[in-house]
Design a protein around this motif. Structure first.
Motif, PDB file in Angstrom:
ATOM      1  N   ASP A  77       0.365   6.227   6.621  1.00 23.73           N
ATOM      2  CA  ASP A  77      -1.032   6.650   6.471  1.00 23.73           C
ATOM      3  C   ASP A  77      -1.131   8.171   6.580  1.00 23.73           C
ATOM      4  N   TYR A  78      -0.444   8.733   7.564  1.00 24.20           N
ATOM      5  CA  TYR A  78      -0.437  10.182   7.773  1.00 24.20           C
ATOM      6  C   TYR A  78       0.082  10.893   6.521  1.00 24.20           C
ATOM      7  N   ARG A 112       3.269   2.032   9.920  1.00 21.70           N
ATOM      8  CA  ARG A 112       2.098   2.114   9.042  1.00 21.70           C
ATOM      9  C   ARG A 112       1.346   3.424   9.279  1.00 21.70           C
ATOM     10  N   LYS A 113       1.188   3.809  10.526  1.00 22.25           N
ATOM     11  CA  LYS A 113       0.494   5.069  10.834  1.00 22.25           C
ATOM     12  C   LYS A 113       1.243   6.257  10.252  1.00 22.25           C
ATOM     13  N   HIS A 141       0.865  -1.170   0.000  1.00 26.39           N
ATOM     14  CA  HIS A 141       0.000   0.000   0.000  1.00 26.39           C
ATOM     15  C   HIS A 141       0.911   1.232   0.000  1.00 26.39           C
ATOM     16  N   SER A 142       0.770   2.166   0.924  1.00 26.35           N
ATOM     17  CA  SER A 142       1.546   3.410   0.890  1.00 26.35           C
ATOM     18  C   SER A 142       3.047   3.190   1.069  1.00 26.35           C
ATOM     19  N   GLU A 189      -2.407  10.665   3.528  1.00 26.30           N
ATOM     20  CA  GLU A 189      -3.581  11.507   3.719  1.00 26.30           C
ATOM     21  C   GLU A 189      -3.250  12.996   3.619  1.00 26.30           C
ATOM     22  N   ASP A 249      -1.509  -4.792  11.387  1.00 29.41           N
ATOM     23  CA  ASP A 249      -1.825  -3.504  10.786  1.00 29.41           C
ATOM     24  C   ASP A 249      -1.759  -2.430  11.881  1.00 29.41           C
ATOM     25  N   ARG A 252      -8.240   3.076   1.981  1.00 30.84           N
ATOM     26  CA  ARG A 252      -7.524   2.169   2.873  1.00 30.84           C
ATOM     27  C   ARG A 252      -8.245   0.828   3.029  1.00 30.84           C
TER      28      ARG A 252
END
Length: 424
Positions: free
Chosen positions: A202-203, A198-199, A160-161, A206, A193, A239
């Motif tokens: 995600d940050y 990962r956070k 993913h990201s 976004e 997860d 997500r």
């Protein structure tokens, strides 16, 4: 709209099912130029090669210009031979090499306050967010990011990201994200997860890439006998595709062994593993299953070096896989400026040690035993070890040899995570 496609037969999705989902994902879109960011050859069994090839031809048939930027991270560029094996008949000149030191632009920063919050105060410095310039190039109507969700030592579950911020990211994010994972503790994260790393991604996705037209195409695969079985394909911009893939990968790619493994033998395919930087997946992915006082034997016929990058290779040779506390002490010493400037290498040295809990033996052909010993592994001759632990005759899992010795054999460590369920 997201596309969730799961294998209900047990034998994997058919090519026709995959092709149908790929066609649906771009149906109705007006596209003039597309950038595809697939994983590199180290994720051969992701089936992203087939998916990239299919997208390429579909888009070309629509009159679209297509560029391909493999997510190398710090790995070596994909060779022409590797491209043909993984991506089929796509012209080699369509592949663009990502240079993590020079080809990136800064698009933002993850604040130190946020990082402190998500790491229980273990990391307090801000981290710069960089990506390859092409990701921000507005000539692209669509950016497609195919890849495999699988347990990972730095982030918990790969892709993913991560494909963007590490795969085609810059030195600070690559180095510091690896160090955040190492400091926080990979055994707290692997197979999960919503980890701190990962956070962080995600940050960044976004905050800094929300206006970019990014489409993720995530697979969950296994490869018994080297044959790729695609158990799930999850395509979309949100997500939710990652979360669906994580749930399936936790079922397909985590093996719980009923007791700690006293002797684990892992084979590294020479076509895929040419360095300990990659080959140490044999350590990362088994450390939660190997018993205290046990031994991990790594059959590594293709390993010729330590780092994928010459500078990193030099650091590994200098400091060796000396354990988490020793590496942190070295890292915190102002005199060791070379390792302080390369946090990714420092994190890798932490990941590649058992911290004295079990013995790690590297059986090699193309690098000297002296070099193996220099980096704090136990050296062994490949031919001698392979004569006793023949990767062509061993079965995956538990094996009992003619003399009664019991071993656990893993033919490819990149495809899973092994955990002693009595200690989980």
């Amino acid at each position: 709209m997201s596309i969730f496609l799961k294998d209900m037969s047990g034998s994997g999705l058919t090519n026709e099912q995959i092709l149908g989902a790929l066609k649906d994902s771009i149906k109705g879109k007006t596209l003039r130029r597309v950038l595809i960011i697939p994983p590199d050859y180290t994720r051969f069994h992701s089936n992203a090669g087939f998916i990239t090839n299919a997208y390429y031809h579909m888009l070309c048939d629509m009159g679209c210009e297509v560029d391909i930027l493999p997510a190398l991270g710090t790995h070596e560029p994909v060779s022409k031979e590797e491209c043909e094996l993984m991506f089929g008949d796509i012209p080699y000149e369509k592949f663009i090499v990502h240079n993590w030191r020079t080809d990136v632009i800064r698009i933002g920063e993850v604040p130190g306050e946020y990082l402190s919050e998500i790491t229980d105060g273990l990391w307090v410095d801000p981290i710069s967010v960089e990506v390859n310039r092409l990701v921000m190039d507005e000539r692209y109507d669509l950016i497609i990011s195919p890849g495999q969700v699988v347990p990972h030592e730095v982030i918990g579950m790969a892709n993913h990201s991560k494909n963007l911020f590490v795969g085609v990211g810059g030195s600070e994010m690559i180095n510091k994200s690896h160090m955040v994972g190492a400091v926080y503790g990979m055994e707290r994260m692997m197979g999960k997860d919503f980890t701190p790393v990962r956070k962080m991604f995600d940050y960044s996705l976004e905050k800094f890439l929300k206006d970019r037209p990014i489409l993720f195409a995530l697979t969950v695969t296994t490869a018994p006998g080297g044959n790729i079985h695609t158990h799930g394909l999850f395509i979309g911009e949100k997500r939710d595709v990652l979360e669906a893939a994580v749930e399936l990968a936790q079922q397909k790619n985590i093996d719980f062994v009923e007791r700690g493994i006293k002797k684990c033998v892992v084979y590294l395919d020479p076509k895929e593993f040419k360095s300990t930087w990659l080959g140490n997946k044999s350590i990362y992915r088994t450390r939660m299953a190997v018993a205290d006082g046990g031994e991990l034997i790594v059959l590594a016929p293709g390993v010729t070096k330590f780092g994928e990058d010459a500078q990193v290779d030099k650091l590994i040779r200098k400091y060796g896989y000396c354990g988490r506390l020793n590496v942190l002490e070295l890292f915190n010493n102002p005199e060791n400026e070379d390792i302080r400037q390369n946090m990714g290498a420092a994190a890798h040295l932490i990941h590649g040690s058992s911290d004295g809990r079990f013995k790690i033996t590297y059986a090699v052909k193309q690098i000297t035993k002296e070099e193996i010993a220099q980096v704090k592994f136990e050296p062994a001759d490949y031919d001698e070890m392979a004569a006793r632990y023949n990767p062509e005759t061993l079965d995956y899992g538990w094996n009992t040899l003619p003399d009664g010795e019991e071993i656990y054999f893993i033919p490819n460590p990149a495809l899973g995570l092994w955990i002693d369920k009595t200690r989980f």
